[in-house]
Design a protein around this motif. Structure first.
Motif, PDB file in Angstrom:
ATOM      1  N   PRO A  38       0.800  -1.234   0.000  1.00 32.31           N
ATOM      2  CA  PRO A  38       0.000   0.000   0.000  1.00 32.31           C
ATOM      3  C   PRO A  38       0.827   1.274   0.000  1.00 32.31           C
ATOM      4  O   PRO A  38       0.410   2.291  -0.565  1.00 32.31           O
ATOM      5  CB  PRO A  38      -0.832  -0.125   1.289  1.00 32.31           C
ATOM      6  CG  PRO A  38      -0.910  -1.590   1.537  1.00 32.31           C
ATOM      7  CD  PRO A  38       0.400  -2.148   1.072  1.00 32.31           C
ATOM      8  N   ASP A  39       1.997   1.257   0.642  1.00 34.90           N
ATOM      9  CA  ASP A  39       2.817   2.467   0.658  1.00 34.90           C
ATOM     10  C   ASP A  39       3.398   2.780  -0.716  1.00 34.90           C
ATOM     11  O   ASP A  39       3.757   3.924  -1.000  1.00 34.90           O
ATOM     12  CB  ASP A  39       3.966   2.300   1.656  1.00 34.90           C
ATOM     13  CG  ASP A  39       3.478   2.366   3.101  1.00 34.90           C
ATOM     14  OD1 ASP A  39       2.285   2.677   3.293  1.00 34.90           O
ATOM     15  OD2 ASP A  39       4.269   2.082   4.010  1.00 34.90           O
ATOM     16  N   ASN A  41       1.625   1.957  -3.491  1.00 33.09           N
ATOM     17  CA  ASN A  41       0.452   2.151  -4.355  1.00 33.09           C
ATOM     18  C   ASN A  41      -0.649   2.869  -3.581  1.00 33.09           C
ATOM     19  O   ASN A  41      -1.735   2.323  -3.364  1.00 33.09           O
ATOM     20  CB  ASN A  41      -0.064   0.797  -4.852  1.00 33.09           C
ATOM     21  CG  ASN A  41       0.981  -0.007  -5.606  1.00 33.09           C
ATOM     22  OD1 ASN A  41       1.156   0.154  -6.800  1.00 33.09           O
ATOM     23  ND2 ASN A  41       1.691  -0.881  -4.878  1.00 33.09           N
ATOM     24  N   PRO A  42      -0.389   4.091  -3.116  1.00 32.40           N
ATOM     25  CA  PRO A  42      -1.384   4.790  -2.282  1.00 32.40           C
ATOM     26  C   PRO A  42      -2.696   5.019  -3.028  1.00 32.40           C
ATOM     27  O   PRO A  42      -2.708   5.479  -4.170  1.00 32.40           O
ATOM     28  CB  PRO A  42      -0.687   6.115  -1.948  1.00 32.40           C
ATOM     29  CG  PRO A  42       0.359   6.286  -2.997  1.00 32.40           C
ATOM     30  CD  PRO A  42       0.794   4.918  -3.376  1.00 32.40           C
ATOM     31  N   GLY A  43      -3.803   4.635  -2.369  1.00 34.65           N
ATOM     32  CA  GLY A  43      -5.131   4.846  -2.945  1.00 34.65           C
ATOM     33  C   GLY A  43      -5.532   3.849  -4.007  1.00 34.65           C
ATOM     34  O   GLY A  43      -6.648   3.929  -4.530  1.00 34.65           O
ATOM     35  N   ASP A  44      -4.682   2.898  -4.338  1.00 29.80           N
ATOM     36  CA  ASP A  44      -4.986   1.911  -5.384  1.00 29.80           C
ATOM     37  C   ASP A  44      -5.653   0.692  -4.732  1.00 29.80           C
ATOM     38  O   ASP A  44      -4.984  -0.157  -4.138  1.00 29.80           O
ATOM     39  CB  ASP A  44      -3.700   1.495  -6.096  1.00 29.80           C
ATOM     40  CG  ASP A  44      -3.970   0.625  -7.330  1.00 29.80           C
ATOM     41  OD1 ASP A  44      -5.040  -0.006  -7.388  1.00 29.80           O
ATOM     42  OD2 ASP A  44      -3.091   0.561  -8.212  1.00 29.80           O
ATOM     43  N   GLN A  45      -6.977   0.607  -4.835  1.00 29.75           N
ATOM     44  CA  GLN A  45      -7.717  -0.475  -4.181  1.00 29.75           C
ATOM     45  C   GLN A  45      -7.417  -1.834  -4.808  1.00 29.75           C
ATOM     46  O   GLN A  45      -7.408  -2.864  -4.112  1.00 29.75           O
ATOM     47  CB  GLN A  45      -9.220  -0.189  -4.238  1.00 29.75           C
ATOM     48  CG  GLN A  45      -9.644   1.019  -3.417  1.00 29.75           C
ATOM     49  CD  GLN A  45     -11.150   1.199  -3.394  1.00 29.75           C
ATOM     50  OE1 GLN A  45     -11.882   0.508  -4.096  1.00 29.75           O
ATOM     51  NE2 GLN A  45     -11.610   2.142  -2.577  1.00 29.75           N
ATOM     52  N   GLU A  48      -4.209  -3.061  -3.354  1.00 32.74           N
ATOM     53  CA  GLU A  48      -4.399  -3.539  -1.983  1.00 32.74           C
ATOM     54  C   GLU A  48      -5.074  -4.908  -1.975  1.00 32.74           C
ATOM     55  O   GLU A  48      -4.736  -5.772  -1.163  1.00 32.74           O
ATOM     56  CB  GLU A  48      -5.236  -2.561  -1.162  1.00 32.74           C
ATOM     57  CG  GLU A  48      -5.434  -3.038   0.276  1.00 32.74           C
ATOM     58  CD  GLU A  48      -6.222  -2.063   1.134  1.00 32.74           C
ATOM     59  OE1 GLU A  48      -6.922  -2.540   2.055  1.00 32.74           O
ATOM     60  OE2 GLU A  48      -6.149  -0.847   0.893  1.00 32.74           O
ATOM     61  N   SER A  88      -8.272  -6.195   5.190  1.00 30.17           N
ATOM     62  CA  SER A  88      -7.599  -4.911   5.019  1.00 30.17           C
ATOM     63  C   SER A  88      -6.098  -5.144   5.043  1.00 30.17           C
ATOM     64  O   SER A  88      -5.607  -6.166   5.532  1.00 30.17           O
ATOM     65  CB  SER A  88      -7.986  -3.936   6.144  1.00 30.17           C
ATOM     66  OG  SER A  88      -7.469  -4.382   7.385  1.00 30.17           O
TER      67      SER A  88
END
Length: 385
Positions: A38-39, A41-45, A48, A88
């Motif tokens: 996630p760090d 690919n920030p905001g990439d659901q 995640e 999550s």
């Protein structure tokens, strides 16, 4: 509770052959987790989702027992095996904390990470069921103590009308980072416990915890084929998480009570059935218990005590849904303790006939017995028993 049927093959997720070694599994997971972290690919659901998918695949394939079950039965074989349901990225970090820590596999790529809203803790309860319930499946209602959000503060822990403030000790990061030479060491903030915020004016009803204990009523669906030790996982039925985070899961460990007739061995059931000597000698059809009710069993002529006869498909269903085991009937020949005059007369007559018409097996035994008690002649060799 049932596992999703749309899951991708775990070997495909990690880009592996089914013969992959443990080191290859770890190395491939390292690459996947680095790629979809996630760090990075920030905001990439979608990234995640793949990050969580890779973690689930790694959890199964890195565990020898889970991997054997998966190789044999696929995803269905993992139902009840306690496979983590990563909802999550934070749950991945929680489960594999050592891997994602500063000294773990990924410490070289990512610095200390601020803790977000934490999912709730899992709960474990034990549930006793009968063998019939394990065979057919059942639905049971259980009650358990469980934490719930405080009604007064809605789980914030702060007095109504107030809010938690940013922790001034760590600046809201939840961690204290110190430099030691070329390395950085991250520790959980001792002031806020890693939350990043502090409750200054706590709620009077929950004393600032944001939780209150209640008795919860939960329905548990028991799939056919479970055995003692099987763990069923009910999603979102555990403890509440931080506000905005999902609940933990409820893990139900099954205990099957001993049965009056049957002993389970894998998916087979073993049952002892007594019969009379005439039935064993002449052959007969007897009625035996099964999980589906009484059933006829053909006893062949000359059956010996302790012999195993098989009823195919009358055992336990396989947890994966692939058929049923067998019922193995151990025949026990009963000796009557009381005889009528006529019965005794017939048995004596049979014994007399047996004495003159001895079977080869018994004749060999009687000859050995006679030789054993016969004194050797002088100068001769000792007889062997």
């Amino acid at each position: 509770m049932p596992m999703a049927t749309t899951k991708r093959d775990y070997y495909e997720v990690l880009g592996l052959q089914r013969s992959a070694s443990p080191d290859e599994i770890k190395g491939s997971y390292r690459q996947q987790a680095k790629r979809f972290h996630p760090d990075k690919n920030p905001g990439d659901q979608e990234a995640e989702r793949k990050f969580r998918e890779a973690a689930e695949a790694y959890e199964v394939l890195s565990d020898p027992d889970k991997r054997r079950r998966y190789d044999r039965y696929g995803h269905a074989g993992l139902e009840g095996a306690g496979v983590h349901d990563f909802r999550s990225a934070e749950e991945v970090f929680s489960a594999f904390g050592e891997i994602f820590g500063g000294s773990g596999l990924f410490g070289d790529f990512f610095g200390p990470r601020r803790r977000g809203p934490r999912a709730g803790s899992d709960l474990l309860v034990r549930l006793e069921i009968d063998l019939e319930e394990a065979a057919r499946g059942a639905t049971r209602t259980i009650e358990l103590p469980r934490q719930e959000y405080c009604d007064t503060c809605n789980g914030t822990g702060a007095k109504p009308g107030t809010v938690a403030t940013t922790c001034d000790y760590c600046g809201g990061r939840g961690q204290i980072v110190t430099a030691r030479g070329f390395f950085q060491m991250a520790q959980t903030c001792p002031a806020c416990g890693g939350e990043g915020v502090r409750v200054v004016d706590p709620c009077a009803d929950c004393k600032g915890t944001g939780r209150e204990s209640q008795i919860a009523t939960v329905q548990v669906r028991i799939p056919a084929g479970v055995d003692t030790g099987t763990i069923l996982q009910l999603r979102n039925q555990g403890e509440p998480g931080d506000p905005g985070a999902p609940r933990g899961n409820l893990r139900v460990q099954v205990q099957v009570r001993p049965h009056a007739f049957f002993v389970r061995k894998g998916n087979d059931l073993i049952c002892q059935v007594p019969i009379g000597f005439p039935q064993a000698a002449l052959g007969a059809e007897v009625e035996v218990p099964t999980l589906d009710g009484p059933a006829p069993l053909n006893v062949p002529r000359g059956t010996q005590s302790g012999e195993i006869l098989k009823l195919r498909g009358r055992g336990m269903p396989d947890l994966s849904g692939s058929g049923r085991g067998d019922e193995l009937v151990e025949v026990i020949i009963e000796t009557p303790k009381r005889l009528s005059e006529r019965q005794e007369e017939l048995l004596r007559e049979l014994a007399e006939l047996d004495h003159h018409d001895v079977s080869p097996r018994r004749k060999s035994f009687l000859e050995k017995l006679r030789d054993f008690f016969t004194e050797p002649e002088e100068g001769g060799d000792d007889p062997l028993p």
